[in-house]
Scaffold this motif. Structure first.
Motif, short mmCIF file in Angstrom:
data_model
loop_
_atom_site.label_atom_id
_atom_site.label_comp_id
_atom_site.label_asym_id
_atom_site.label_seq_id
_atom_site.Cartn_x
_atom_site.Cartn_y
_atom_site.Cartn_z
N UNK A 146 0.84 -1.19 0.00
CA UNK A 146 0.00 0.00 0.00
C UNK A 146 0.89 1.25 0.00
N UNK A 147 0.45 2.32 -0.64
CA UNK A 147 1.29 3.52 -0.71
C UNK A 147 1.69 4.03 0.68
N UNK A 148 2.97 4.14 0.90
CA UNK A 148 3.52 4.62 2.18
C UNK A 148 5.00 4.89 2.00
N UNK A 149 5.57 5.60 2.97
CA UNK A 149 6.99 5.95 2.91
C UNK A 149 7.75 5.33 4.07
N UNK A 150 9.02 5.02 3.84
CA UNK A 150 9.85 4.39 4.86
C UNK A 150 10.05 5.27 6.08
N UNK A 151 9.98 6.58 5.90
CA UNK A 151 10.15 7.45 7.06
C UNK A 151 9.10 7.14 8.12
N UNK A 152 7.91 6.76 7.70
CA UNK A 152 6.82 6.47 8.64
C UNK A 152 6.81 5.01 9.07
#
Length: 278
Positions: free
Chosen positions: A174-180
């Motif tokens: 699912x769309x997401x970023x590694x920072x989170x």
């Protein structure tokens, strides 16, 4: 790195490069040339310098203008195409979970320009792997400029991170970023290790920084196939480009044209008349 900490590598090349438009309407950002070498090729060479190569050890993801990335990579790496658009840095890794299959992953941004005059590509980021237990998250960083409070403990991300399988196994596509999903959780758990990069790092996301990376890499470089009957000063001239006018601190893409009487400064030229001021 411990003998048990097996590692693969992933180069993230799915982004749209919106800040580099209209250049990235022609090429995905990962294929934009820096010093006449595609950014993606620079990333693959750096990973190759660590001894990682081929489809079993290296993966590249693609989404925006994916056909160009797929054709460019060929059989040099495992390819993960995101057909509905970029999934972000975390979603792209989550989609590769089955391929990663229990290993740690060295994750690099294709658009990161790195240059260490003291070390060859690969050796310059080897500290990310040295002595790694396979349990912590590691991040390549540079010190933040004075007065900047963003980032991680006074440092900013510099293009590469190393993630253990226990941080990867629960990632989804699912769309997401590694920072989170990885970096901030590791920081909160006291499991984020910052590795200082001794060379220069440039995020090539804006025209000004893209130009800066090119001039840092190869100011004064003209491909042997370029036609240069005009004047080029501190510029990078691509293959089969024609420069019949004057260019100063410019990047002239492969096959681009600068006509007689034209004068460009601090700009990127693509095709016959696409000019992006930096």
């Amino acid at each position: 790195m411990s003998a048990a900490a097996e590692v693969c590598a992933v180069v993230l090349a799915a982004g749209e490069g919106q800040r580099l438009r209209p250049l990235t309407e022609l090429l995905p950002k990962a294929l934009c040339p820096v010093g006449n070498v595609a950014l993606l090729d620079r990333a693959l060479a750096r990973i190759g310098g660590l001894g990682l190569s081929g489809g079993s050890e290296v993966a590249v993801n693609a989404a925006y203008l994916a056909d160009q990335v797929v054709a460019h990579v060929g059989d040099r790496a495992h390819l993960s195409v995101e057909p509905d658009g970029p999934l972000g840095t975390s979603g792209g890794i989550g989609r590769l979970r089955g391929w990663i299959d229990g290993r740690g992953a060295l994750v690099g941004n294709a658009d990161a320009y790195l240059a260490d005059p003291q070390r060859e590509p690969g050796k310059d980021i080897a500290a990310l792997l040295e002595g790694w237990s396979g349990e912590t998250v590691r991040m390549l960083t540079r010190p933040l400029p004075p007065g900047n409070t963003d980032g991680f403990s006074g440092h900013r991300f510099a293009g590469f991170s190393l993630l253990p399988w226990r941080y990867l196994r629960d990632l989804t596509d699912q769309p997401a970023d590694l920072v989170r999903t990885a970096w901030r959780p590791a920081e909160a758990a006291g499991e984020l290790e910052l590795i200082i990069y001794d060379g220069d790092y440039i995020d090539t996301g804006t025209p000004a920084d893209y130009l800066r990376a090119n001039l840092h890499a190869a100011a004064g470089l003209a491909d042997p196939t370029a036609v240069l009957t005009g004047r080029a000063t501190e510029s990078v001239i691509g293959a089969r480009a024609e420069v019949r006018g004057s260019v100063t601190r410019c990047v002239i893409w492969p096959g681009a044209t600068v006509r007689a009487g034209e004068s460009l400064r601090n700009a990127i030229r693509a095709g016959k008349d696409l000019t992006v001021q930096a």
